[in-house]
Design an enzyme around this catalytic site. Structure first.
Site, PDB file in Angstrom:
ATOM      1  CG  HIS A  85      -1.785   1.238   1.258  1.00 48.71           C
ATOM      2  ND1 HIS A  85      -2.982   1.301   0.584  1.00 48.71           N
ATOM      3  CD2 HIS A  85      -1.614   2.451   1.824  1.00 48.71           C
ATOM      4  CE1 HIS A  85      -3.519   2.486   0.744  1.00 48.71           C
ATOM      5  NE2 HIS A  85      -2.706   3.221   1.494  1.00 48.71           N
ATOM      6  CG  ASP A 164     -11.812   3.745   5.668  1.00 50.29           C
ATOM      7  OD1 ASP A 164     -11.331   4.644   6.372  1.00 50.29           O
ATOM      8  OD2 ASP A 164     -11.519   3.595   4.470  1.00 50.29           O
ATOM      9  NE  ARG A 171      -9.867  10.777   8.311  1.00 46.46           N
ATOM     10  CZ  ARG A 171      -9.020   9.919   7.740  1.00 46.46           C
ATOM     11  NH1 ARG A 171      -9.442   8.719   7.333  1.00 46.46           N
ATOM     12  NH2 ARG A 171      -7.764  10.229   7.576  1.00 46.46           N
ATOM     13  CB  SER A 186      -8.382   5.160   7.078  1.00 44.75           C
ATOM     14  OG  SER A 186      -8.733   5.135   5.726  1.00 44.75           O
TER      15      SER A 186
HETATM   16  N1  URA Z   1      -5.666   6.537   2.387  1.00 42.07           N
HETATM   17  C1  URA Z   1      -6.660   5.922   3.066  1.00 42.07           C
HETATM   18  O1  URA Z   1      -7.125   4.865   2.672  1.00 42.07           O
HETATM   19  N2  URA Z   1      -7.108   6.488   4.194  1.00 42.07           N
HETATM   20  C2  URA Z   1      -6.623   7.646   4.687  1.00 42.07           C
HETATM   21  O2  URA Z   1      -7.065   8.089   5.714  1.00 42.07           O
HETATM   22  C3  URA Z   1      -5.595   8.293   3.963  1.00 42.07           C
HETATM   23  C4  URA Z   1      -5.126   7.710   2.816  1.00 42.07           C
END
Ligand code: URA
Length: 426
Positions: A85, A164, A171, A186
Site C-alpha cells: 500500500h 471507513d 474527513r 483507515s
Molecule cells: N488513504 C486511506 O485509505 N485512508 C486515509 O485516511 C488516507 C489515505
C-alpha cells in the site's frame, strides 16, 4: 451495544481523555448504521485530530472498522499472499509493474486499490485507460484470479470496512484527513479485511505526500506496522521520497505506458529502483527472501503475468493508448541543471489538465497529464524541452502552465543527491 450517548464520547476526546473499548465499538458501529450523525462524527474526528489517540485506542478503533464489514478469506490460495500500500503520491504507478512482478516470483498479490482525488492519482483510474479493463470483481472472481494468476488489482467491494468508506468521505470535507490515528486505522482496516498474510507499506514523505516531514511519516509507519502485527499481518514500511514525481509520466494512460516500459526491462531508473526495493520487501515478508525480482523483470516473466492479469479483467494489453490533441512543450530559458521538480505543483498541473478529479463522480481524461523531459540533476541548455503538458481541451492548458512553471527550477549547479528510500520501519 447501547448505553452510550454520542455527545459524551465527543466530550471525553475533546477534553483529552481516553475512550473506552465500549465507547469505541459503539460509536464506530452506530455511525456506520446512521445512529450517530455526521455532525457528531465530525466533532469526534476533529477532537481526535487535535488530541490524538493512545496505541490501544487506535488498535480498538481499527478492529471496530474491520468488524463493520466482511473479512475476506484467502485460505484457498496456495501461495503466500502479500500486498503493498502506498500512502499516495504524484506519478506513483509502482503498483502496476510491482503486482505482476511479485506474482512472477511466486507470491500471490491481492491488491485492492482506489481512485485518485485531488492532486494524487489512483491506480484504478490508470488501469481503466486500458480498453475493456474492468475494476469491479466479485469476491469469487477476485479469489479465483488470485489462485490462477497470482495477481489481481481491483476495486474494494462495498462490503469491506464500510465504516471507513463513510468516515473517509466525512474527513475529506471536514479538514480531518491528516490525523495519524485516523489515517493509520483507515488504511490498515481495509488491508486487514482484505485477508492478506503480509503487507509492505510505502509511506511517502515530501511536498506531494500527506506527510510532509520524516518524523510524521515515521510515526504513521510505526503505527501501521504495529496495527498489522496485532492482527497477525506481517507488516514492514519503507519511507520514500515524494518531493519529486516518480518517473517521467504523470497522468493515467501515460503512466500505464511507462509501467509497461518497466515490465519490458526499460523505464526510468527511479521507478525501477522503487519497484525492485518494494518487491524485495514483499518477497521477504511472504517468506521468499531468496528470489531475485530483478531476474523476473529482465527475462519477461513479470510482463507475462501483467498480460494475463489485464486479459483476465477484460482488458486488451496490446491496445494503443489514445493521444492528447493538445500538447504544449515548455523549454528552458537558461543553461544550467534542473534543481527541483516539485511533486505537489506538478500533481496539481496534471490534475488541472484533466488527469484528476475534483469531485468523486467526475470523469478523468486518459491522455491528459505531464511528461517530464528533464528530472532533478539533469543538465539543460537554453531551448531544451523541460516538460510537456497534454490535454484534450486547449482551455485547460494556461492554469496548468502556471502550476508547472512554479514546479521546475533551473540553477547553475545540480542539487545534492537525495535517496529515494529514506528509512525502513519494521
Ligand atoms: N488513504 C486511506 O485509505 N485512508 C486515509 O485516511 C488516507 C489515505
Amino acid at each position: 451495544m447501547s448505553g452510550f450517548a454520542a455527545v459524551d464520547v465527543i466530550r471525553v476526546k475533546r477534553d483529552g481523555g481516553v475512550l473506552s473499548d465500549g465507547q469505541i465499538d459503539w460509536v464506530v458501529d452506530a455511525y456506520t448504521r446512521g445512529v450517530v450523525a455526521d455532525e457528531q462524527m465530525s466533532a469526534l474526528a476533529m477532537a481526535i485530530l487535535l488530541n490524538g489517540m493512545t496505541g490501544p485506542e487506535i488498535a480498538r478503533w481499527t478492529a471496530a472498522m474491520i468488524a463493520s464489514g466482511e473479512r475476506l478469506d484467502l485460505s484457498s490460495v496456495a501461495r503466500p499472499t502479500v500486498d503493498k500500500h502506498s500512502t499516495g503520491g504524484v506519478g506513483d504507478k509502482i503498483t502496476l509493474p510491482l503486482t505482476p512482478l511479485v506474482a512472477a516470483c511466486g507470491a500471490a498479490v491481492p491488491q485492492l486499490s482506489g481512485r485518485g482525488l485531488g492532486h494524487t492519482g489512483g491506480t484504478l483510474d490508470k488501469l481503466e485507460s486500458i480498453p475493456g479493463w474492468r475494476a469491479a470483481l466479485s469476491n469469487e472472481e477476485f479469489t479465483a484470479q488470485l489462485r490462477d494468476i497470482g495477481a489481481v488489482i481491483c476495486a474494494a467491494g462495498s462490503g469491506l470496512a464500510p465504516a471507513d468508506r463513510k468516515l473517509y468521505a466525512l474527513r475529506d470535507v471536514t479538514g480531518t484527513v491528516e490525523a495519524i490515528p485516523l489515517i493509520a486505522s483507515s488504511i490498515m482496516s481495509k488491508k486487514i479485511a482484505e485477508g492478506t498474510g503480509a503487507l509492505v507499506l510505502d509511506v511517502k514523505v515530501g511536498s506531494g505526500a500527506f506527510m510532509k516531514s520524516v518524523d510524521d511519516a515515521r510515526e504513521l509507519a510505526r503505527t501501521m506496522v504495529e496495527l498489522g502485527g496485532a492482527h497477525g499481518v506481517k507488516t514492514v514500511a519503507l519511507l520514500t521520497d515524494m518531493s519529486t514525481p516518480l518517473g517521467r509520466a504523470i497522468g493515467n494512460g501515460i503512466e500505464v505506458t511507462e509501467s509497461v516500459e518497466v515490465l519490458a526491462g526499460g523505464g526510468p531508473a527511479d521507478v525501477v529502483e522503487l519497484t525492485l526495493a518494494l518487491a524485495r520487501e514483499m518477497l521477504d515478508a511472504a517468506g521468499l527472501p531468496d528470489v531475485d525480482p530483478g531476474t523476473a523483470l529482465r527475462d519477461g516473466r513479470a510482463m507475462d503475468v501483467w498480460r494475463s492479469m489485464i486479459r483476465a479483467q477484460g482488458g486488451d494489453p496490446d491496445a494503443p493508448m489514445p493521444e492528447a490533441t493538445e500538447v504544449e512543450v515548455v523549454r528552458a530559458d537558461t543553461d544550467g541543471h534542473v534543481a527541483a521538480v516539485d511533486a505537489y505543483a506538478m500533481g496539481v498541473a496534471a490534475w488541472r489538465l484533466g488527469a484528476g478529479r475534483a469531485r468523486k463522480e467526475d470523469p478523468v481524461s486518459v491522455p491528459a497529464g505531464v511528461v517530464l523531459h528533464k528530472r532533478p540533476g539533469d543538465p539543460v541548455r537554453a531551448g531544451d524541452p523541460l516538460y510537456e503538458l497534454r490535454a484534450e481541451r486547449s482551455e485547460l492548458i494556461p492554469a496548468a502552465l502556471a502550476e508547472a512553471a512554479r514546479a521546475v527550477t533551473v540553477a547553475a549547479r545540480p542539487p545534492a543527491a537525495a535517496p529515494l528510500v529514506i528509512e525502513r520501519v519494521e
